[in-house]
Design an enzyme around this catalytic site. Structure first.
Site, PDB file in Angstrom:
ATOM      1  N   TYR A  72     -20.017 -28.419   8.131  1.00  0.00           N
ATOM      2  CA  TYR A  72     -19.207 -27.204   8.145  1.00  0.00           C
ATOM      3  C   TYR A  72     -19.080 -26.612   6.744  1.00  0.00           C
ATOM      4  O   TYR A  72     -19.196 -25.413   6.536  1.00  0.00           O
ATOM      5  CB  TYR A  72     -17.817 -27.525   8.715  1.00  0.00           C
ATOM      6  CG  TYR A  72     -16.989 -26.295   8.998  1.00  0.00           C
ATOM      7  CD1 TYR A  72     -16.959 -25.741  10.278  1.00  0.00           C
ATOM      8  CD2 TYR A  72     -16.232 -25.686   8.002  1.00  0.00           C
ATOM      9  CE1 TYR A  72     -16.213 -24.609  10.552  1.00  0.00           C
ATOM     10  CE2 TYR A  72     -15.479 -24.553   8.263  1.00  0.00           C
ATOM     11  CZ  TYR A  72     -15.469 -24.014   9.541  1.00  0.00           C
ATOM     12  OH  TYR A  72     -14.727 -22.892   9.808  1.00  0.00           O
ATOM     13  N   PHE A 124     -29.046   3.482   6.336  1.00  0.00           N
ATOM     14  CA  PHE A 124     -29.388   3.014   7.689  1.00  0.00           C
ATOM     15  C   PHE A 124     -28.207   3.269   8.632  1.00  0.00           C
ATOM     16  O   PHE A 124     -27.074   3.405   8.188  1.00  0.00           O
ATOM     17  CB  PHE A 124     -29.741   1.518   7.653  1.00  0.00           C
ATOM     18  CG  PHE A 124     -30.150   1.004   9.008  1.00  0.00           C
ATOM     19  CD1 PHE A 124     -31.302   1.485   9.621  1.00  0.00           C
ATOM     20  CD2 PHE A 124     -29.375   0.075   9.689  1.00  0.00           C
ATOM     21  CE1 PHE A 124     -31.661   1.039  10.889  1.00  0.00           C
ATOM     22  CE2 PHE A 124     -29.747  -0.372  10.948  1.00  0.00           C
ATOM     23  CZ  PHE A 124     -30.883   0.103  11.547  1.00  0.00           C
ATOM     24  N   ASP A 125     -28.474   3.323   9.942  1.00  0.00           N
ATOM     25  CA  ASP A 125     -27.424   3.759  10.874  1.00  0.00           C
ATOM     26  C   ASP A 125     -26.212   2.826  10.953  1.00  0.00           C
ATOM     27  O   ASP A 125     -25.080   3.302  11.033  1.00  0.00           O
ATOM     28  CB  ASP A 125     -27.974   4.088  12.273  1.00  0.00           C
ATOM     29  CG  ASP A 125     -28.679   2.937  12.930  1.00  0.00           C
ATOM     30  OD1 ASP A 125     -29.139   2.050  12.192  1.00  0.00           O
ATOM     31  OD2 ASP A 125     -28.802   2.923  14.165  1.00  0.00           O
ATOM     32  N   ASP A 215     -29.104  -2.278  -0.487  1.00  0.00           N
ATOM     33  CA  ASP A 215     -29.351  -2.757   0.866  1.00  0.00           C
ATOM     34  C   ASP A 215     -30.770  -3.297   0.804  1.00  0.00           C
ATOM     35  O   ASP A 215     -31.743  -2.543   0.772  1.00  0.00           O
ATOM     36  CB  ASP A 215     -29.223  -1.597   1.866  1.00  0.00           C
ATOM     37  CG  ASP A 215     -29.623  -2.007   3.284  1.00  0.00           C
ATOM     38  OD1 ASP A 215     -30.271  -3.064   3.439  1.00  0.00           O
ATOM     39  OD2 ASP A 215     -29.299  -1.272   4.228  1.00  0.00           O
ATOM     40  N   LYS A 258     -35.441  -9.255   8.381  1.00  0.00           N
ATOM     41  CA  LYS A 258     -36.631  -8.527   7.928  1.00  0.00           C
ATOM     42  C   LYS A 258     -37.346  -9.388   6.878  1.00  0.00           C
ATOM     43  O   LYS A 258     -38.078 -10.293   7.227  1.00  0.00           O
ATOM     44  CB  LYS A 258     -36.234  -7.155   7.355  1.00  0.00           C
ATOM     45  CG  LYS A 258     -35.857  -6.137   8.425  1.00  0.00           C
ATOM     46  CD  LYS A 258     -34.423  -6.223   8.793  1.00  0.00           C
ATOM     47  CE  LYS A 258     -33.961  -5.080   9.646  1.00  0.00           C
ATOM     48  NZ  LYS A 258     -32.590  -5.286  10.126  1.00  0.00           N
ATOM     49  N   HIS A 450     -27.308   5.599  20.527  1.00  0.00           N
ATOM     50  CA  HIS A 450     -28.689   5.453  21.005  1.00  0.00           C
ATOM     51  C   HIS A 450     -28.950   4.113  21.705  1.00  0.00           C
ATOM     52  O   HIS A 450     -29.831   4.006  22.528  1.00  0.00           O
ATOM     53  CB  HIS A 450     -29.695   5.703  19.878  1.00  0.00           C
ATOM     54  CG  HIS A 450     -29.819   4.592  18.878  1.00  0.00           C
ATOM     55  ND1 HIS A 450     -28.790   4.242  18.040  1.00  0.00           N
ATOM     56  CD2 HIS A 450     -30.836   3.757  18.580  1.00  0.00           C
ATOM     57  CE1 HIS A 450     -29.199   3.238  17.268  1.00  0.00           C
ATOM     58  NE2 HIS A 450     -30.426   2.923  17.575  1.00  0.00           N
TER      59      HIS A 450
HETATM   60  N1  F0G Z   1     -30.095  -2.079   6.565  1.00  0.00           N
HETATM   61  C1  F0G Z   1     -31.315  -1.654   6.927  1.00  0.00           C
HETATM   62  C2  F0G Z   1     -32.153  -0.875   5.968  1.00  0.00           C
HETATM   63  C3  F0G Z   1     -31.804  -1.956   8.201  1.00  0.00           C
HETATM   64  O1  F0G Z   1     -33.010  -1.526   8.556  1.00  0.00           O
HETATM   65  C4  F0G Z   1     -31.001  -2.719   9.082  1.00  0.00           C
HETATM   66  C5  F0G Z   1     -31.456  -3.061  10.420  1.00  0.00           C
HETATM   67  C6  F0G Z   1     -29.730  -3.142   8.648  1.00  0.00           C
HETATM   68  C7  F0G Z   1     -29.315  -2.799   7.375  1.00  0.00           C
HETATM   69  C8  F0G Z   1     -28.818  -3.935   9.524  1.00  0.00           C
HETATM   70  O2  F0G Z   1     -29.259  -5.237   9.636  1.00  0.00           O
HETATM   71  O3  F0G Z   1     -29.855  -5.548  12.058  1.00  0.00           O
HETATM   72  O4  F0G Z   1     -29.471  -7.494  10.546  1.00  0.00           O
HETATM   73  O5  F0G Z   1     -27.597  -6.101  11.275  1.00  0.00           O
HETATM   74  N2  F0G Z   1     -32.450  -2.533  10.951  1.00  0.00           N
HETATM   75  C9  F0G Z   1     -33.034  -2.864  12.249  1.00  0.00           C
HETATM   76  C10 F0G Z   1     -34.132  -1.881  12.539  1.00  0.00           C
HETATM   77  C11 F0G Z   1     -32.079  -3.046  13.353  1.00  0.00           C
HETATM   78  O6  F0G Z   1     -34.630  -1.904  13.674  1.00  0.00           O
HETATM   79  O7  F0G Z   1     -34.506  -1.120  11.662  1.00  0.00           O
HETATM   80  P1  F0G Z   1     -29.032  -6.147  10.954  1.00  0.00           P
END
Ligand code: F0G
Length: 458
Positions: A72, A124-125, A215, A258, A450
Site C-alpha cells: 500500500y 485537450f478536451d 501536458d 500514450k 461526444h
Molecule cells: N491530455 C492529452 C493531450 C490527451 O490526449 C489526453 C487523452 C489526456 C490529456 C487525458 O488523458 O485519457 O489518460 O485521462 N487523450 C485520449 C485521446 C483520450 O483519445 O486522445 P487520459
C-alpha cells in the site's frame, strides 16, 4: 540495393479480430445511435478510436508486471517508477494517478480557481473540461498556421508569443496560475512544439512571473520531432531532448496510456514542494495513497519500463513512420488532411472531404460513420460534437477545423492494416459527392457530450 526499413521488434502474441459485412455494420451503427463510442469492440475490425491505452506492451514490460510490488505504501514499483520519471523529466516529486484526467483533476484542484485564465496551445478536451468545470477559461494561443491544414509548418503545435503576451498584458498575474503546453498538441493534429518555442514561451512567461506546466501525454513523440526537424537537435538523444523540454516547466500532468506504453495510468511530476504537498492531499482524497494513486504496483512497474522504451529513438522511429506510411498513402489519393502528418494519428480534414454536408450536420462524424460502414474501421470525430456548447450561451461551438482522427495504437497493427485503412478511405472519397446529409442530435449531456451523444440521420 539499399535495404528497406523494418520494425525493430517481432510479434510474440496475437489477438484475433473479426470482419463483418456492410449490412451488419449498417444495422449496428444505427442501433448505437450513430455514436461510435457505443459500439462494442467485437463489431469493429480495426480500432482507431484512440491511441490511448490501446497499445501492445513489450516482453520486458510483461516481465516487470510479474514483479510488481503491491504494498500500500512505499512500494518498490513506485520507487522504480519514481527513478525513471526523475531520469527522464528531471522533476523531483511524483504523484501517480489512475490516468491523465485524474492528474488534471488533482493538480487543477490546487492551482485553478474561479475566473482564472489558462493560456496554452489547443487544450485537450478533458483538460478544458477540468478548467471550465472550475469556472476558469482555457485560452488557445496556438499559431494560426495550425488552422490551415495545407500549410506544411514543422511545428504546428507552437504557441503564438503575441497571442500569449496579450493575455499576460490584459490580466493580472494572480488570474493566470500557469501556462499549459501540450506536447504533442493532440487537438491541432498531433503536432509538435519546437524546443525553440518552448524556451521562448518560458522566457516570456518568466518576464510576467507565470510558470509553465506541461501536458506530457505524447512528450516522447514530441521529442522525436524535435530531433528530426529542429536544426542543431539531430545529434542529441531523445532523453537529452526530454530533459531540456521539462527543464522549462515546474511540472507536468501525464496520461501514461500514450507515451508510457501502458494500458492504464497517469501521474503528476513536479519541482515545487508546496504544490506537491497540497496536491498530495487531493491525491489521497481522489486517487489513493501518494505512492500508488489509483495504480496497482504491477502497473507502475510496467510503466517504468514503458517510459524507458518510449524514449528510445528506434521505437519512436517505427511508431511515427507507421503513421506517416498511412498518411502518405492518403496524400497520394489526394485526401485532404492536416499536414504535416501528426505523431499519433492522421487527421482528415472533413470540411474539405465532405463539402456537401452542412456544418450543422457534423461532417466529421458523418465521415466517421461512412468509414465504419465501409470497412469496419472506427475513428473519432475531433470537431463540433467534441467542442461542446459554449458554457454561457449554450450555442454550438464550431472549431476552426473539423477533423476525423485516425489514431494509431502503438505496436499493434501492421502496415497491411494501414493499406486496408487507406483503401477504405479512398473508397469513401470516391463517392464523396453522393454524401450530402449528416446527423442531428437527439440527446446530449451537459459536458463532454461526444462520448454519449445520441444522433439520428438528417
Ligand atoms: N491530455 C492529452 C493531450 C490527451 O490526449 C489526453 C487523452 C489526456 C490529456 C487525458 O488523458 O485519457 O489518460 O485521462 N487523450 C485520449 C485521446 C483520450 O483519445 O486522445 P487520459
Amino acid at each position: 540495393m539499399k535495404l528497406p526499413y523494418a520494425e525493430p521488434f517481432r510479434i510474440k502474441m496475437v489477438e484475433k479480430i473479426r470482419q463483418s459485412t456492410k449490412e451488419e455494420r449498417t444495422k449496428w451503427i444505427k442501433d448505437a445511435d450513430f455514436n461510435l463510442f457505443n459500439l462494442s469492440s467485437s463489431k469493429v475490425f480495426i480500432d482507431l478510436l484512440t491511441d490511448s491505452g490501446t497499445g501492445a506492451m513489450s516482453d520486458e514490460q510483461w516481465a516487470a508486471l510479474m514483479k510488481g510490488d503491491e504494498s500500500y505504501a512505499g512500494s518498490r514499483s513506485f520507487e522504480e517508477l519514481f527513478e525513471t520519471v526523475k531520469k527522464i523529466t528531471g522533476f523531483r516529486y511524483l504523484l501517480p494517478t489512475h490516468q491523465g484526467r485524474a492528474a488534471e483533476n488533482v493538480l487543477f484542484s490546487v492551482l485553478v480557481k474561479d475566473g482564472n485564465i489558462i493560456p496554452g496551445n489547443s487544450h485537450f478536451d478533458t483538460t478544458k473540461g477540468h478548467i471550465e468545470f472550475r469556472k476558469a477559461h482555457a485560452a488557445d494561443c496556438t499559431i494560426d498556421e495550425a488552422f490551415d491544414t495545407e500549410i506544411n509548418h514543422p511545428f504546428k503545435g507552437n504557441i503564438d508569443l503575441r497571442k500569449l503576451e496579450k493575455i499576460y498584458q490584459n490580466h493580472p498575474k494572480e488570474q493566470i496560475p500557469f501556462c499549459l503546453i501540450t506536447i504533442t498538441c493532440n487537438t491541432s493534429g498531433g503536432q509538435p512544439v519546437s524546443l525553440e518555442n518552448i524556451k521562448a514561451v518560458k522566457e516570456l512567461s518568466d518576464k510576467y512571473g507565470i510558470p509553465i506546466i506541461f501536458d506530457g501525454a505524447r512528450f516522447a513523440e514530441n521529442a522525436y520531432f524535435i530531433k528530426q526537424r529542429e536544426s542543431g537537435q539531430e545529434h542529441r538523444t531523445i532523453k537529452e531532448i526530454c530533459r531540456e523540454i521539462f527543464a522549462c516547466g515546474i511540472g507536468m500532468t501525464m496520461s501514461s496510456k500514450k507515451d508510457g506504453l501502458v494500458n492504464i495510468g497517469g501521474f503528476i511530476a513536479l519541482n515545487d514542494e508546496q504544490i506537491f504537498r497540497v496536491a498530495s492531499n487531493f491525491t489521497i482524497i481522489y486517487e489513493g495513497f501518494i505512492t500508488y494513486g489509483g495504480m496497482s504496483g504491477r502497473d507502475m512497474a510496467a510503466l517504468a519500463v514503458g517510459l524507458d522504451e518510449a524514449t528510445e529513438f528506434e521505437y519512436l522511429e517505427s511508431r511515427i513512420s507507421q503513421v506517416e506510411y498511412l498518411g502518405n498513402q492518403l496524400i497520394n489519393y489526394n485526401i485532404p488532411l492536416q499536414k504535416p502528418i501528426g505523431g499519433h494519428a492522421v487527421f482528415i480534414d472533413a470540411l474539405k472531404f465532405l463539402p456537401n454536408v452542412p456544418r450543422e450536420d457534423f461532417p466529421a462524424q458523418t465521415l466517421g460513420i461512412e468509414l465504419y460502414k465501409e470497412a469496419g474501421i472506427r475513428a473519432v470525430e475531433i470537431g463540433t460534437l467534441l467542442a461542446d456548447r459554449d458554457p454561457e450561451t449554450r450555442e454550438n461551438r464550431y472549431p476552426k477545423l473539423e477533423f476525423l482522427r485516425l489514431a494509431i495504437p502503438r505496436r499493434t497493427y501492421t502496415n497491411n492494416h494501414m493499406d486496408y485503412i487507406a483503401t477504405a478511405l479512398k473508397n469513401v472519397f470516391d463517392r464523396r459527392n453522393e454524401i450530402t446529409k449528416g446527423y442531428s442530435i437527439v440527446w446530449e449531456s451537459e459536458i463532454l457530450r461526444h462520448f454519449t451523444v445520441k444522433l439520428k440521420e438528417v
